[in-house]
Write a protein that holds these residues in place. Structure first.
Motif, PDB file in Angstrom:
ATOM      1  N   GLU A  26       0.834  -1.202   0.000  1.00 24.88           N
ATOM      2  CA  GLU A  26       0.000   0.000   0.000  1.00 24.88           C
ATOM      3  C   GLU A  26       0.869   1.253   0.000  1.00 24.88           C
ATOM      4  OE1 GLU A  26      -3.864  -1.895   2.339  1.00 24.88           O
ATOM      5  OE2 GLU A  26      -2.598  -0.482   3.393  1.00 24.88           O
ATOM      6  N   ALA A  27       1.980   1.231   0.750  1.00 24.05           N
ATOM      7  CA  ALA A  27       2.892   2.376   0.770  1.00 24.05           C
ATOM      8  C   ALA A  27       3.499   2.577  -0.615  1.00 24.05           C
ATOM      9  CB  ALA A  27       3.983   2.168   1.818  1.00 24.05           C
ATOM     10  N   LYS A  28       3.851   1.479  -1.243  1.00 23.99           N
ATOM     11  CA  LYS A  28       4.435   1.560  -2.592  1.00 23.99           C
ATOM     12  C   LYS A  28       3.416   2.128  -3.572  1.00 23.99           C
ATOM     13  CE  LYS A  28       7.088  -1.223  -5.874  1.00 23.99           C
ATOM     14  NZ  LYS A  28       7.619  -2.564  -6.152  1.00 23.99           N
ATOM     15  N   VAL A  29       2.162   1.691  -3.474  1.00 24.38           N
ATOM     16  CA  VAL A  29       1.095   2.214  -4.341  1.00 24.38           C
ATOM     17  C   VAL A  29       0.943   3.718  -4.125  1.00 24.38           C
ATOM     18  CG1 VAL A  29      -1.411   2.221  -4.688  1.00 24.38           C
ATOM     19  CG2 VAL A  29      -0.178   0.066  -4.604  1.00 24.38           C
ATOM     20  N   LYS A  30       1.014   4.143  -2.871  1.00 24.38           N
ATOM     21  CA  LYS A  30       0.857   5.562  -2.569  1.00 24.38           C
ATOM     22  C   LYS A  30       1.986   6.374  -3.205  1.00 24.38           C
ATOM     23  CE  LYS A  30       0.135   8.791   1.226  1.00 24.38           C
ATOM     24  NZ  LYS A  30       0.028   8.952   2.674  1.00 24.38           N
ATOM     25  N   THR A  31       3.219   5.891  -3.115  1.00 25.40           N
ATOM     26  CA  THR A  31       4.331   6.623  -3.718  1.00 25.40           C
ATOM     27  C   THR A  31       4.206   6.644  -5.234  1.00 25.40           C
ATOM     28  OG1 THR A  31       5.747   4.647  -3.687  1.00 25.40           O
ATOM     29  CG2 THR A  31       5.935   6.179  -1.831  1.00 25.40           C
ATOM     30  N   VAL A  32       3.770   5.555  -5.814  1.00 24.16           N
ATOM     31  CA  VAL A  32       3.598   5.514  -7.272  1.00 24.16           C
ATOM     32  C   VAL A  32       2.490   6.487  -7.683  1.00 24.16           C
ATOM     33  CG1 VAL A  32       2.843   4.047  -9.189  1.00 24.16           C
ATOM     34  CG2 VAL A  32       4.539   3.199  -7.580  1.00 24.16           C
ATOM     35  N   GLU A  33       1.412   6.543  -6.903  1.00 27.76           N
ATOM     36  CA  GLU A  33       0.330   7.480  -7.216  1.00 27.76           C
ATOM     37  C   GLU A  33       0.817   8.921  -7.105  1.00 27.76           C
ATOM     38  OE1 GLU A  33      -3.548   4.809  -5.876  1.00 27.76           O
ATOM     39  OE2 GLU A  33      -2.748   6.264  -4.470  1.00 27.76           O
ATOM     40  N   GLN A  34       1.655   9.207  -6.099  1.00 26.47           N
ATOM     41  CA  GLN A  34       2.201  10.552  -5.961  1.00 26.47           C
ATOM     42  C   GLN A  34       3.102  10.891  -7.136  1.00 26.47           C
ATOM     43  OE1 GLN A  34       4.046  10.376  -2.097  1.00 26.47           O
ATOM     44  NE2 GLN A  34       2.173  10.881  -0.998  1.00 26.47           N
ATOM     45  N   THR A  35       3.895   9.936  -7.543  1.00 20.71           N
ATOM     46  CA  THR A  35       4.770  10.149  -8.697  1.00 20.71           C
ATOM     47  C   THR A  35       3.931  10.391  -9.943  1.00 20.71           C
ATOM     48  OG1 THR A  35       6.431   8.702  -7.699  1.00 20.71           O
ATOM     49  CG2 THR A  35       6.655   9.159 -10.036  1.00 20.71           C
ATOM     50  N   LEU A  36       2.876   9.613 -10.099  1.00 12.41           N
ATOM     51  CA  LEU A  36       1.987   9.777 -11.251  1.00 12.41           C
ATOM     52  C   LEU A  36       1.356  11.162 -11.249  1.00 12.41           C
ATOM     53  CD1 LEU A  36       0.634   8.567 -13.744  1.00 12.41           C
ATOM     54  CD2 LEU A  36      -1.105   7.599 -12.247  1.00 12.41           C
ATOM     55  N   ALA A 116       4.248   8.217 -18.045  1.00 13.57           N
ATOM     56  CA  ALA A 116       2.939   8.112 -17.397  1.00 13.57           C
ATOM     57  C   ALA A 116       2.323   6.745 -17.662  1.00 13.57           C
ATOM     58  CB  ALA A 116       2.003   9.221 -17.885  1.00 13.57           C
ATOM     59  N   GLU A 117       2.442   6.259 -18.903  1.00 12.16           N
ATOM     60  CA  GLU A 117       1.919   4.927 -19.220  1.00 12.16           C
ATOM     61  C   GLU A 117       2.661   3.858 -18.419  1.00 12.16           C
ATOM     62  OE1 GLU A 117       0.803   5.984 -23.869  1.00 12.16           O
ATOM     63  OE2 GLU A 117       2.247   4.409 -23.449  1.00 12.16           O
ATOM     64  N   HIS A 118       3.964   4.040 -18.300  1.00  7.22           N
ATOM     65  CA  HIS A 118       4.772   3.083 -17.527  1.00  7.22           C
ATOM     66  C   HIS A 118       4.313   3.062 -16.063  1.00  7.22           C
ATOM     67  CE1 HIS A 118       8.236   0.895 -16.032  1.00  7.22           C
ATOM     68  NE2 HIS A 118       8.470   1.880 -15.168  1.00  7.22           N
ATOM     69  N   PHE A 119       4.107   4.246 -15.498  1.00  3.66           N
ATOM     70  CA  PHE A 119       3.680   4.309 -14.103  1.00  3.66           C
ATOM     71  C   PHE A 119       2.264   3.770 -13.923  1.00  3.66           C
ATOM     72  CE2 PHE A 119       7.252   5.777 -12.063  1.00  3.66           C
ATOM     73  CZ  PHE A 119       7.834   6.848 -12.733  1.00  3.66           C
ATOM     74  N   GLU A 120       1.411   3.981 -14.924  1.00  2.00           N
ATOM     75  CA  GLU A 120       0.064   3.419 -14.841  1.00  2.00           C
ATOM     76  C   GLU A 120       0.127   1.895 -14.818  1.00  2.00           C
ATOM     77  OE1 GLU A 120      -2.266   7.029 -17.189  1.00  2.00           O
ATOM     78  OE2 GLU A 120      -2.107   5.082 -18.123  1.00  2.00           O
ATOM     79  N   ARG A 121       1.015   1.338 -15.647  1.00  2.00           N
ATOM     80  CA  ARG A 121       1.175  -0.118 -15.636  1.00  2.00           C
ATOM     81  C   ARG A 121       1.713  -0.587 -14.284  1.00  2.00           C
ATOM     82  NH1 ARG A 121       3.030   0.930 -20.911  1.00  2.00           N
ATOM     83  NH2 ARG A 121       5.200   0.781 -20.258  1.00  2.00           N
ATOM     84  N   GLN A 122       2.649   0.175 -13.718  1.00  2.00           N
ATOM     85  CA  GLN A 122       3.187  -0.200 -12.407  1.00  2.00           C
ATOM     86  C   GLN A 122       2.096  -0.140 -11.339  1.00  2.00           C
ATOM     87  OE1 GLN A 122       6.518   2.384 -11.628  1.00  2.00           O
ATOM     88  NE2 GLN A 122       7.988   0.885 -12.397  1.00  2.00           N
TER      89      GLN A 122
END
Length: 161
Positions: A26-36, A116-122
């Motif tokens: 969940e923490a990783k998802v949050k950081t990825v969402e912030q990056t996105l 952005a597409e890469h981060f969406e896939r992540q």
């Protein structure tokens, strides 16, 4: 009885580990969402810069056309023509710079879209992992509850003996 306690301790440790992994995911998802979100803001900024550059390009092209027209009409004076030629040259340089800036901005925008597409896939992959961990957690919780119930029944049976 010791084996049951060991088994319960083992199940509890597995459940705790699963909870920790879920929290990490969940923490990783949050950081990825912030990056996105940051990348989306960058895209918006680049789009604004692109529109400003295109506006500058249009202005420069209109100035260039105007100075060329004035150059054709103003050949009566050599000094005027030379001055206009210098201005045209400067405007053409500005146009070249503006076109270069537009090309760079478009390339940056394309790279940001790719990122952005890469981060969406992540994000999708991390969400799938999270869902799997949540399912495992629920399964382990059910097993834990069943084991606890069986242990309680065993304790009752042993006490009645």
């Amino acid at each position: 009885m010791d084996r049951i306690k060991e088994r319960l301790a083992s199940l509890k440790a597995e459940a705790d580990a699963a909870v920790e992994r879920a929290e990490a995911a969940e923490a990783k998802v949050k950081t990825v969402e912030q990056t996105l979100l940051s990348r989306e803001q960058d895209v918006t900024s680049l789009q604004h810069r692109l529109s400003v550059a295109e506006s500058d390009l249009d202005k420069a092209e209109s100035k260039l056309a105007e100075f060329k027209r004035l150059g054709a009409e103003g050949e009566s004076s050599r000094t005027t023509a030379e001055a206009l030629q210098r201005k045209i040259q400067l405007l053409e340089e500005e146009l070249d710079n503006a076109e270069k800036t537009v090309k760079e901005t478009v390339e940056k925008l394309r790279q940001v879209d790719i990122k952005a597409e890469h981060f969406e896939r992540q994000v999708q992959r991390v969400e799938q992992e999270r869902d799997q961990w949540e399912k495992k957690y629920e399964d382990m919780k059910i097993k834990h509850d069943q084991s606890k119930k069986e242990l309680d029944e065993l304790v009752l049976n042993m006490e009645s003996i």
